[in-house]
Design an enzyme around this catalytic site. Structure first.
Site, PDB file in Angstrom:
ATOM      1  CB  CYS A 280      -0.893   0.001   1.239  1.00  0.00           C
ATOM      2  SG  CYS A 280      -1.961   1.448   1.286  1.00  0.00           S
ATOM      3  CG  LEU A 281       4.410   3.468  -2.283  1.00  0.00           C
ATOM      4  CD1 LEU A 281       4.975   3.862  -0.908  1.00  0.00           C
ATOM      5  CD2 LEU A 281       5.520   2.885  -3.153  1.00  0.00           C
TER       6      LEU A 281
END
Length: 153
Positions: free
Chosen positions: A86-87
């Site tokens: 999750c970036l």
């Protein structure tokens, strides 16, 4: 065609002047749109080992973001059990075509060193980090030592 030209240029630039947290950056022999790299975080508990990454660029790059996956297991609230990350910088809603891969890798390095508990993929680890940071760090260190890759000298 445009994707591969830009990806080749970005790969060459990163190989000429690699950031200190990245080693062994290369592309697949058969496909320049797939890269492999070794991430070397510099903060505890992840600084003890290194982590293999796979970076995949869609044919529509730079109009669509690359996908990054840890191929080494990591105990981290922003990385799921399959290595997905999750970036925010590479999310569909935040992606900008002018963003370069070096910026994405810098954001990833920052995220690994400083987990973002507001956007976890693993809520259990985010909760543990919030409620018992010492136990989280102990578990993450043990996991890193067990599954991480030896750091190059």
């Amino acid at each position: 065609m445009m994707a591969s030209m830009r990806v080749v240029k970005e790969l060459e630039d990163l190989q000429k002047k690699p950031p200190p947290y990245l080693r062994n950056l290369s592309s697949d022999d058969a496909n320049v749109l797939v890269w492999h790299a070794l991430l070397l975080p510099d903060q505890p508990p992840y600084h003890l080992k290194a982590f293999n990454l796979r970076i995949s660029f869609p044919p529509e790059y730079p109009f669509k973001p690359p996908m990054i996956k840890f191929t080494t297991k990591i105990y981290h609230p922003n990385v799921d059990e399959n290595g997905q990350i999750c970036l925010p910088i590479i999310s569909s809603e935040n992606w900008k075509p002018c963003t370069k891969t070096c910026q994405v890798l810098e954001a990833l390095n920052v995220l690994v060193n400083r987990p973002n508990i507001r956007e976890p993929l693993r809520m259990d680890l985010a909760d543990l980090l919030t409620q018992n940071p010492e136990l989280f760090r102990k578990n993450a260190e043990e996991f890193t030592l067990r599954f991480g890759v030896d750091r190059p000298s």
